[in-house]
Design an enzyme around this catalytic site. Structure first.
Site, short mmCIF file in Angstrom:
data_model
loop_
_atom_site.label_atom_id
_atom_site.label_comp_id
_atom_site.label_asym_id
_atom_site.label_seq_id
_atom_site.Cartn_x
_atom_site.Cartn_y
_atom_site.Cartn_z
N GLU A 22 16.32 -3.16 -1.55
CA GLU A 22 17.04 -3.70 -0.39
C GLU A 22 16.59 -3.03 0.91
O GLU A 22 16.51 -3.69 1.96
CB GLU A 22 18.55 -3.51 -0.57
CG GLU A 22 19.16 -4.36 -1.66
CD GLU A 22 19.20 -3.68 -3.01
OE1 GLU A 22 19.95 -4.12 -3.88
OE2 GLU A 22 18.46 -2.68 -3.19
N LYS A 56 13.64 -1.71 1.67
CA LYS A 56 12.32 -2.24 2.04
C LYS A 56 12.46 -3.54 2.81
O LYS A 56 11.89 -3.69 3.91
CB LYS A 56 11.48 -2.46 0.78
CG LYS A 56 10.23 -3.30 0.99
CD LYS A 56 9.59 -3.65 -0.35
CE LYS A 56 8.44 -4.63 -0.16
NZ LYS A 56 7.31 -4.06 0.60
N GLU A 111 -9.24 -9.48 -4.83
CA GLU A 111 -8.22 -8.99 -5.75
C GLU A 111 -6.94 -9.83 -5.74
O GLU A 111 -5.84 -9.32 -5.88
CB GLU A 111 -7.90 -7.51 -5.47
CG GLU A 111 -9.12 -6.61 -5.54
CD GLU A 111 -8.82 -5.14 -5.27
OE1 GLU A 111 -7.64 -4.75 -5.31
OE2 GLU A 111 -9.77 -4.40 -5.01
N ARG A 141 6.65 0.89 1.36
CA ARG A 141 5.70 0.63 0.28
C ARG A 141 6.29 1.13 -1.04
O ARG A 141 6.60 2.32 -1.19
CB ARG A 141 4.38 1.34 0.56
CG ARG A 141 3.39 1.39 -0.60
CD ARG A 141 2.82 0.05 -0.94
NE ARG A 141 1.74 0.19 -1.91
CZ ARG A 141 1.31 -0.79 -2.70
NH1 ARG A 141 1.86 -1.97 -2.63
NH2 ARG A 141 0.33 -0.59 -3.54
N ASP A 155 -12.09 3.22 -8.01
CA ASP A 155 -11.20 3.95 -7.10
C ASP A 155 -10.51 5.11 -7.78
O ASP A 155 -9.90 4.95 -8.85
CB ASP A 155 -10.13 3.01 -6.53
CG ASP A 155 -10.69 2.03 -5.52
OD1 ASP A 155 -11.76 2.31 -4.97
OD2 ASP A 155 -10.05 0.99 -5.30
N HIS A 194 -2.59 1.09 7.45
CA HIS A 194 -1.14 1.15 7.26
C HIS A 194 -0.38 1.00 8.57
O HIS A 194 0.83 1.18 8.62
CB HIS A 194 -0.76 2.46 6.57
CG HIS A 194 -1.28 2.55 5.17
ND1 HIS A 194 -0.78 1.78 4.15
CD2 HIS A 194 -2.27 3.29 4.62
CE1 HIS A 194 -1.43 2.05 3.04
NE2 HIS A 194 -2.34 2.96 3.29
#
Length: 769
Positions: free
Chosen positions: A16, A18, A492, A523, A607, A703
């Protein structure tokens, strides 16, 4: 014995927080509505803890983005550039977290780093000679109201980052931490006085930085801060010094010499804390907050082991039950909320887990069991049930174990040294100077998410889903060609998450429906659970990469997640070593790498964004052993490819300076680092080490919603090539583009390509730096 925790998850059972914060950023929610949403989450957390019979709880530690950022703002540690924006306090807060580009000005976000040995990221406060510490406690106490409404001030304690960790995890320009001892100590003392005036008997100061290796100067700084804070402090509010993520061997005697009301110690990762107490004793009248429930993993607690620790504390250290609070090893921020939402998990699997809510019940059980005589404990239903669950076996795969046992040194070594591979790769790939690329993922639009959701609900056939994915890939390739990138990716679009996707296609993983954990800000990630031996079932990425390559004459990178990152971003097993799990995952990745090469993919990126996350915080054998197997796991993935196949890797949001040699030893051909947000500080280390791997310190921060100008990126590239030879320098963003909007992504990449072309032209013309 009382029960407590050192912190509770804050994103909400269904994320919630986020969604509320992101709506505020979009202008779809007012600040008052955002505050109301936060209050609702706090009320729910308070009632959950009350119903679990937790007796003492922290409050005031709730954050809209990050606790380190909250502490900086609480004490007025806000750089002048953000103040000049003349935004509201809330928007200034988010400008510090995300950057800002608007009518008020243009600023980058604060640097972001990994929080000790976790997958959480924190924002790095910045001090300079103009910094003036000034306490503003009104917003802080506003965050305590919902908890105190349930527990009262007597049953709750304000909690925040302590001054030593605040200074130890900050950045200083033209000043030192010592310059801020007095003003910061005065501000903390004033906050304690304000807590006392409001009727709080306790305040919790979190000092995880005390579990690292400490120099004499570090210890002196710690003592200076707390001697000043605790001298003549208001006696109505006692200080709980809370540590986690390890032991406090370097400063234990300093801690017990200071008049703390309580000391919180981690007995999960900090097993040596038990011997420290046995050797040096524990102060009479001081409460010990014993972290015996693992706050970082989701497996059920071993009641027998936890009770044994409490027995040892009472017998060898003579600490009475009235002076022991049973607690978690660290805040429960690092585990999901509750198993209640996991309706699809098999009962035999589910009974092995304990999320945050279940850990509250474990604390209550342990406190009760510790007070019982041994015979009654062993007959207790919870004790017996727990022991049976801990004793059951997880999934085993004999073939995988035989593979691990048969590994030899040859399996960890490429055919030729890097210096011999490089000219072969350059000749095969024919890339320009300063080649441009991206880290892998492209924006996950609502259409892409909807495609995945419809498949999951059974409202879209697998065939139509695959056709849609290929359409997304085709559009992505066309976009990258139009932008002018040199090395392309497929985008992706089939992946929900860089780890979860791989886990879903490997044997040995368990998945939750709602096991979300905060990584940073808004995130959130849903870590898989390593539940057994890991093996590859079928090719994971080959069809998508091969299809993308068929659409263009430019090289297309195959995109994989490395074994250490898959392991570190999952909840690991507790019955085998981390190294064995990493090698199992590496063998699965290795099979995928070789299939990609067979399919004609000549650049493969593996990665390892999370290489550092489980790195022991202290120097010595455990740290060296971790780096040894982590590097080997990566090398195992790619040792079988041809010399002409170029292996890339990527790392983000960590401090790499002290492990540069080990990173070079991974023997990748190209590595990209997050660097833009940390102001390219890694360049000096790369130069000093004479780093052999071709590299790219990321040129802009993905970001942040900012779109960096061409001139800004040219300046960054010119700074880079002062430290890195141009023939070994790549150009790319500092992380994947999954979370960014399509429009800002396209514009930022166009500016990046323009910057690379401008600097490339300067080099070709022979213009001096």
């Amino acid at each position: 014995m009382q029960t407590t925790i050192s912190g509770y998850p804050r994103i909400g059972k269904n994320r919630e927080l986020k969604f509320a914060v992101e709506k505020y950023w979009k202008g779809a929610l007012s600040s008052a509505e955002l505050s109301a949403a936060a209050d609702a989450l706090l009320r729910d957390a308070a009632l959950t803890q009350k119903n679990a019979q937790i007796t003492q709880v922290p409050c005031g530690d709730f954050s809209l983005y990050d606790a380190m950022l909250d502490a900086a703002v609480l004490f007025g540690i806000v750089p002048a550039a953000y103040k000049r924006l003349r935004l509201s306090p809330l928007d200034t807060y988010f400008a510090l977290a995300r950057g800002y580009q608007g009518t008020g000005g243009d600023v980058k976000a604060l640097t972001m780093k990994k929080w000790f040995n976790t997958n959480y990221h924190y924002l790095v406060p910045e001090f300079d000679r103009t910094t003036s510490v000034a306490l503003d406690s009104v917003p802080f106490f506003a965050k305590t109201a919902e908890i105190t409404a349930v527990f009262g001030t007597a049953g709750s304690r304000p909690a925040l980052v302590g001054p030593y960790t605040l200074l130890g995890c900050s950045r200083f320009t033209d000043c030192t931490p010592r310059d801020f001892v007095r003003p910061l100590a005065s501000a903390y003392k004033a906050l304690i006085g304000a807590c006392a005036a409001r009727g709080f008997p306790w305040i919790q100061l979190d000092e995880p930085a005390l579990v690292r290796d400490l120099s004499t100067d570090d210890r002196n700084l710690f003592r200076s801060l707390y001697e000043a804070i605790l001298e003549d402090v208001d006696p109505r509010c006692r200080v709980l010094l809370q540590t986690h993520f390890g032991d406090v061997r370097d400063c234990y005697q300093d801690i017990i010499a200071l008049p703390f009301g309580a000391v919180g110690l981690d007995f999960i990762e900090g097993a040596e804390n038990l011997s420290l107490i046995a050797q040096h004793g524990f102060p009479a009248g001081t409460v010990l907050v014993a972290g015996v429930v693992n706050g970082k993993n989701i497996w059920k607690n071993d009641y027998a082991a936890s009770v044994k620790i409490l027995d040892a504390l009472r017998s060898s250290a003579r600490i009475g039950s009235d002076r022991i609070w049973v607690s978690t090893s660290c805040p429960l921020l690092h585990v999901p909320y509750s198993l209640a939402a996991e309706t699809a998990l098999d009962a035999a699997v589910k009974e092995r887990f304990a999320f945050a809510e279940e850990k509250l019940a474990e604390l209550t059980d342990i406190a009760r069991l510790a007070e019982l005589p041994p015979a009654l404990r062993e007959a207790d239903a919870a004790y017996v049930r727990n022991g049976k669950v801990k004793g059951t076996q997880v999934q085993r795969n004999a073939a995988v174990r035989r593979q691990i046992e048969s590994l030899s040194e040859r399996d960890f070594t490429r055919n030729s040294p890097r210096a011999e591979r490089r000219p072969l790769q350059h000749a095969a790939l024919k890339l320009p100077l300063l080649p441009t690329t991206t880290i892998g993922s492209f924006p996950q639009t609502q259409e892409i998410k909807r495609n995945r959701a419809l498949l999951r609900k059974g409202e879209l056939s697998a065939e139509q889903y695959e056709r849609n994915i290929r359409g997304f890939i085709r559009d992505c390739i066309r976009l990258q060609e139009s932008i002018g990138l040199d090395v392309l990716v497929h985008g992706e679009f089939e992946r929900n998450d860089m780890v979860e996707y791989f886990g879903e296609n490997l044997e040995g993983f368990i998945f939750t429906q709602n096991g979300w954990v905060q990584s940073y800000g808004t995130r959130c990630v849903k870590p898989p659970v390593v539940f057994g031996d890991v093996a590859r079932i079928k090719p994971l990425t080959v069809p998508y990469s091969a299809y993308a390559a068929s659409l263009t004459s430019k090289p297309v990178k195959g995109m994989l997640t490395g074994p250490v990152t898959v392991l570190n971003w999952s909840f690991p097993r507790e019955d085998v070593s981390l190294s064995e799990s990493a090698f199992q995952i590496a063998l699965a990745v290795r099979a995928e790498v070789l299939d990609l090469e067979t399919a004609g993919i000549r650049i493969i990126q593996i990665d390892e964004a999370a290489l550092r996350e489980k790195l022991p915080l202290r120097a010595g054998n455990p740290r060296a052993q971790y780096l040894d197997w982590a590097v080997k796991a990566f090398r195992l993935c790619c040792s079988g490819v041809k010399d002409e196949t170029q292996i890339h890797t990527h790392m983000c949001y960590s401090e790499f300076e002290d492990i540069i040699a080990e990173i070079d030893a991974m023997d990748a051909d190209v590595i990209t680092f997050e660097a833009s947000r940390s102001k390219l500080h890694i360049l000096d280390s790369l130069e000093a080490h004479r780093f052999e791997t071709e590299t790219s310190p990321g040129i802009y921060d993905i970001h942040s919603p900012r779109v960096p100008a061409v001139e800004e990126m040219i300046a960054s590239l010119e700074t880079m090539r002062k430290k890195i030879p141009a023939e070994k320098l790549w150009v790319n963003p500092d992380c994947g583009l999954k979370t960014r909007a399509p429009e800002e992504t396209e514009l930022s990449l166009k500016n990046m390509v323009a910057a690379a072309e401008a600097v490339r032209t300067r080099i070709i013309k022979g213009e001096a730096l």
